[in-house]
Each structure stands twice: as C-alpha cells, then as structure tokens.
Scaffold this motif. Structure first.
Motif, PDB file in Angstrom:
ATOM      1  N   MET A   1       1.068  -0.849  -0.397  1.00 53.00           N
ATOM      2  CA  MET A   1      -0.353   0.257   0.413  1.00 53.00           C
ATOM      3  C   MET A   1       0.594   1.403   0.034  1.00 53.00           C
ATOM      4  SD  MET A   1      -3.018   0.773   0.239  1.00 53.00           S
ATOM      5  CE  MET A   1      -4.534   0.827   0.785  1.00 53.00           C
ATOM      6  N   LYS A   2       1.966   1.211   0.590  1.00 52.13           N
ATOM      7  CA  LYS A   2       2.801   2.482   0.563  1.00 52.13           C
ATOM      8  C   LYS A   2       3.768   2.560  -0.955  1.00 52.13           C
ATOM      9  CE  LYS A   2       6.907   4.057   3.799  1.00 52.13           C
ATOM     10  NZ  LYS A   2       7.897   4.144   4.427  1.00 52.13           N
ATOM     11  N   HIS A   3       3.753   1.580  -1.608  1.00 51.99           N
ATOM     12  CA  HIS A   3       4.938   2.085  -2.626  1.00 51.99           C
ATOM     13  C   HIS A   3       3.223   2.137  -4.066  1.00 51.99           C
ATOM     14  CE1 HIS A   3       7.832  -0.233  -1.058  1.00 51.99           C
ATOM     15  NE2 HIS A   3       7.610  -1.088  -0.438  1.00 51.99           N
ATOM     16  N   ARG A   4       2.648   1.680  -2.834  1.00 54.66           N
ATOM     17  CA  ARG A   4       1.260   2.820  -4.074  1.00 54.66           C
ATOM     18  C   ARG A   4       1.183   4.505  -4.460  1.00 54.66           C
ATOM     19  NH1 ARG A   4      -3.808  -1.501  -5.343  1.00 54.66           N
ATOM     20  NH2 ARG A   4      -2.619  -3.020  -5.623  1.00 54.66           N
ATOM     21  N   ARG A   5       1.277   4.398  -2.409  1.00 50.47           N
ATOM     22  CA  ARG A   5       1.167   6.312  -2.609  1.00 50.47           C
ATOM     23  C   ARG A   5       2.064   6.830  -2.657  1.00 50.47           C
ATOM     24  NH1 ARG A   5      -0.983   6.155   3.450  1.00 50.47           N
ATOM     25  NH2 ARG A   5      -3.793   5.135   2.860  1.00 50.47           N
ATOM     26  N   ILE A   6       3.849   6.017  -2.771  1.00 47.90           N
ATOM     27  CA  ILE A   6       4.654   6.728  -3.312  1.00 47.90           C
ATOM     28  C   ILE A   6       4.778   6.877  -5.038  1.00 47.90           C
ATOM     29  CG2 ILE A   6       7.048   6.125  -3.665  1.00 47.90           C
ATOM     30  CD1 ILE A   6       6.865   5.265  -0.503  1.00 47.90           C
ATOM     31  N   ALA A   7       4.226   6.041  -5.534  1.00 49.72           N
ATOM     32  CA  ALA A   7       4.255   5.948  -6.894  1.00 49.72           C
ATOM     33  C   ALA A   7       3.196   6.724  -7.742  1.00 49.72           C
ATOM     34  CB  ALA A   7       3.635   4.225  -7.079  1.00 49.72           C
ATOM     35  N   PHE A   8       2.122   7.487  -6.654  1.00 52.54           N
ATOM     36  CA  PHE A   8       1.040   7.747  -7.617  1.00 52.54           C
ATOM     37  C   PHE A   8       1.294   9.456  -7.253  1.00 52.54           C
ATOM     38  CE2 PHE A   8      -2.572  10.382  -6.554  1.00 52.54           C
ATOM     39  CZ  PHE A   8      -3.062   9.928  -7.483  1.00 52.54           C
ATOM     40  N   ALA A   9       2.038   9.504  -6.170  1.00 48.72           N
ATOM     41  CA  ALA A   9       2.625  10.790  -6.182  1.00 48.72           C
ATOM     42  C   ALA A   9       4.245  11.006  -7.292  1.00 48.72           C
ATOM     43  CB  ALA A   9       3.794  10.765  -4.313  1.00 48.72           C
ATOM     44  N   LEU A  10       4.730  10.101  -7.033  1.00 51.22           N
ATOM     45  CA  LEU A  10       5.957  10.102  -8.499  1.00 51.22           C
ATOM     46  C   LEU A  10       5.114  10.495  -9.402  1.00 51.22           C
ATOM     47  CD1 LEU A  10       8.756  10.810  -8.787  1.00 51.22           C
ATOM     48  CD2 LEU A  10       8.507   8.202  -9.070  1.00 51.22           C
ATOM     49  N   ALA A  11       4.257   9.583 -10.018  1.00 49.20           N
ATOM     50  CA  ALA A  11       3.114  10.102 -10.753  1.00 49.20           C
ATOM     51  C   ALA A  11       2.975  11.740 -11.696  1.00 49.20           C
ATOM     52  CB  ALA A  11       2.257   8.856 -11.186  1.00 49.20           C
ATOM     53  N   LEU A  12       2.227  11.711 -10.509  1.00 52.95           N
ATOM     54  CA  LEU A  12       1.713  13.451  -9.862  1.00 52.95           C
ATOM     55  C   LEU A  12       2.847  14.184 -10.296  1.00 52.95           C
ATOM     56  CD1 LEU A  12      -1.490  13.350  -7.452  1.00 52.95           C
ATOM     57  CD2 LEU A  12      -1.639  13.154 -10.019  1.00 52.95           C
ATOM     58  N   LEU A  13       4.502  14.468  -9.629  1.00 51.86           N
ATOM     59  CA  LEU A  13       5.170  15.114  -9.713  1.00 51.86           C
ATOM     60  C   LEU A  13       5.606  14.961 -11.236  1.00 51.86           C
ATOM     61  CD1 LEU A  13       6.697  16.745  -8.122  1.00 51.86           C
ATOM     62  CD2 LEU A  13       8.108  15.187  -7.923  1.00 51.86           C
ATOM     63  N   LEU A  14       5.916  14.225 -11.623  1.00 49.21           N
ATOM     64  CA  LEU A  14       5.829  13.492 -13.318  1.00 49.21           C
ATOM     65  C   LEU A  14       5.036  14.474 -14.019  1.00 49.21           C
ATOM     66  CD1 LEU A  14       7.421  10.422 -13.226  1.00 49.21           C
ATOM     67  CD2 LEU A  14       8.853  12.389 -13.279  1.00 49.21           C
ATOM     68  N   GLY A  15       3.971  14.083 -13.783  1.00 47.51           N
ATOM     69  CA  GLY A  15       2.831  14.556 -14.269  1.00 47.51           C
ATOM     70  C   GLY A  15       2.743  15.933 -14.703  1.00 47.51           C
ATOM     71  N   ALA A  16       2.743  17.669 -13.122  1.00 50.50           N
ATOM     72  CA  ALA A  16       2.758  18.063 -13.550  1.00 50.50           C
ATOM     73  C   ALA A  16       4.089  18.999 -13.707  1.00 50.50           C
ATOM     74  CB  ALA A  16       2.873  18.517 -11.962  1.00 50.50           C
ATOM     75  N   THR A  17       5.468  18.287 -13.769  1.00 45.35           N
ATOM     76  CA  THR A  17       6.904  18.376 -14.716  1.00 45.35           C
ATOM     77  C   THR A  17       6.541  18.564 -16.351  1.00 45.35           C
ATOM     78  OG1 THR A  17       8.030  17.634 -13.020  1.00 45.35           O
ATOM     79  CG2 THR A  17       9.290  18.445 -14.928  1.00 45.35           C
ATOM     80  N   ALA A  18       5.943  17.542 -16.073  1.00 48.79           N
ATOM     81  CA  ALA A  18       5.388  17.496 -17.849  1.00 48.79           C
ATOM     82  C   ALA A  18       4.457  18.766 -18.616  1.00 48.79           C
ATOM     83  CB  ALA A  18       4.858  16.325 -18.946  1.00 48.79           C
ATOM     84  N   LEU A  19       3.485  18.908 -17.893  1.00 53.50           N
ATOM     85  CA  LEU A  19       2.513  20.548 -18.217  1.00 53.50           C
ATOM     86  C   LEU A  19       3.373  21.659 -18.437  1.00 53.50           C
ATOM     87  CD1 LEU A  19      -0.514  18.533 -16.659  1.00 53.50           C
ATOM     88  CD2 LEU A  19      -0.221  18.826 -18.886  1.00 53.50           C
ATOM     89  N   LEU A  20       3.894  22.018 -17.397  1.00 51.62           N
ATOM     90  CA  LEU A  20       4.372  22.995 -16.799  1.00 51.62           C
ATOM     91  C   LEU A  20       6.022  23.091 -17.948  1.00 51.62           C
ATOM     92  CD1 LEU A  20       4.544  22.676 -13.400  1.00 51.62           C
ATOM     93  CD2 LEU A  20       3.325  24.262 -14.359  1.00 51.62           C
ATOM     94  N   SER A  21       6.519  21.824 -18.245  1.00 51.33           N
ATOM     95  CA  SER A  21       7.781  21.727 -19.448  1.00 51.33           C
ATOM     96  C   SER A  21       6.838  22.042 -20.604  1.00 51.33           C
ATOM     97  CB  SER A  21       8.710  21.141 -19.258  1.00 51.33           C
ATOM     98  OG  SER A  21       9.287  20.706 -17.873  1.00 51.33           O
ATOM     99  N   GLY A  22       5.589  21.887 -20.644  1.00 51.47           N
ATOM    100  CA  GLY A  22       4.966  22.173 -21.931  1.00 51.47           C
ATOM    101  C   GLY A  22       4.303  23.239 -21.825  1.00 51.47           C
ATOM    102  N   THR A  23       4.488  23.783 -20.944  1.00 51.20           N
ATOM    103  CA  THR A  23       4.115  25.687 -21.228  1.00 51.20           C
ATOM    104  C   THR A  23       4.740  26.653 -21.188  1.00 51.20           C
ATOM    105  OG1 THR A  23       1.680  24.733 -19.862  1.00 51.20           O
ATOM    106  CG2 THR A  23       1.802  27.128 -19.191  1.00 51.20           C
ATOM    107  N   LEU A  24       5.519  26.454 -20.610  1.00 47.75           N
ATOM    108  CA  LEU A  24       6.547  27.173 -20.985  1.00 47.75           C
ATOM    109  C   LEU A  24       7.290  27.078 -22.533  1.00 47.75           C
ATOM    110  CD1 LEU A  24       8.542  29.043 -19.997  1.00 47.75           C
ATOM    111  CD2 LEU A  24      10.363  26.264 -19.673  1.00 47.75           C
ATOM    112  N   LEU A  25       7.446  25.839 -23.397  1.00 45.12           N
ATOM    113  CA  LEU A  25       7.460  25.682 -24.388  1.00 45.12           C
ATOM    114  C   LEU A  25       6.478  26.390 -24.807  1.00 45.12           C
ATOM    115  CD1 LEU A  25       9.281  22.203 -24.628  1.00 45.12           C
ATOM    116  CD2 LEU A  25      10.299  24.221 -24.489  1.00 45.12           C
ATOM    117  N   ILE A  26       5.566  26.138 -24.977  1.00 42.68           N
ATOM    118  CA  ILE A  26       4.355  26.654 -25.327  1.00 42.68           C
ATOM    119  C   ILE A  26       4.392  28.348 -25.715  1.00 42.68           C
ATOM    120  CG2 ILE A  26       1.794  26.993 -25.503  1.00 42.68           C
ATOM    121  CD1 ILE A  26       1.807  24.048 -25.062  1.00 42.68           C
ATOM    122  N   LEU A  27       4.782  28.773 -24.611  1.00 43.15           N
ATOM    123  CA  LEU A  27       4.246  30.517 -24.351  1.00 43.15           C
ATOM    124  C   LEU A  27       5.369  30.759 -25.613  1.00 43.15           C
ATOM    125  CD1 LEU A  27       3.219  30.301 -20.811  1.00 43.15           C
ATOM    126  CD2 LEU A  27       1.656  31.268 -22.609  1.00 43.15           C
TER     127      LEU A  27
END
Length: 94
Positions: A1-27
C-alpha cells in the motif's frame, strides 16, 4: 500500500513537471534570441530535454506494465487459497 502511494505521488509530480515544461515551450514558441547567452533559450532547451526524457520513461513504464500484465494473465490465480479441502483433494488426484 505504501509503494502505491509513493508511485502515485511520483506520477503526479512527473505529470505536473511535464505540463509545466510543455506550457513553457508553448508560451515561448516564437522566441527570437539576439544574445549569445540567453537564459530563456537555455530554459527552453532544458524543457525539451525533460519532455523527451519523460516520454522515454513513460514508454519504458508502459512496456514494463504490459509485460507484467501479460505474465500475470498467463499465470495461475495466486489469490485463491490452496488450503481448501477441495483444492487439496484435486492436487492429490493429479
């Protein structure tokens, strides 16, 4: 259960980073640089490298998950208990 929470948090962090990087490139798509040491160009290059790395990691993750899914579908159901009397009798008869 603990590993799933860590994996979910890491996936959210990577997703947010990708969205912010993509936004920077588009702007800053039509950026025209006239300096030799432009900080914006450096940031854009780093953003592109980050997006490429995230795409590669996502592809590898998909391949690994598909492989584990395929291997779990082929294997016997491990969640059924082996200690029931009927299953023991069947095993003895085989």
């Amino acid at each position: 259960m603990k590993h799933r929470r860590i994996a979910f948090a890491l996936a959210l962090l990577l997703g947010a980073t990708a969205l912010l990087s993509g936004t920077l490139l588009i702007l800053h798509d039509g950026h025209e640089c006239h300096q030799t040491a432009c900080p914006l160009c450096t940031g854009l290059i780093q953003g592109l490298e980050l997006l490429r790395m995230l795409a590669i990691l996502a592809g590898v993750g998909l391949l690994i998950s598909m492989r584990s899914l395929a291997s779990s579908c082929l294997s016997e159901n491990r969640y059924l208990p082996d200690w029931t009397p009927v299953r023991r009798k069947v095993k003895l008869l085989n």
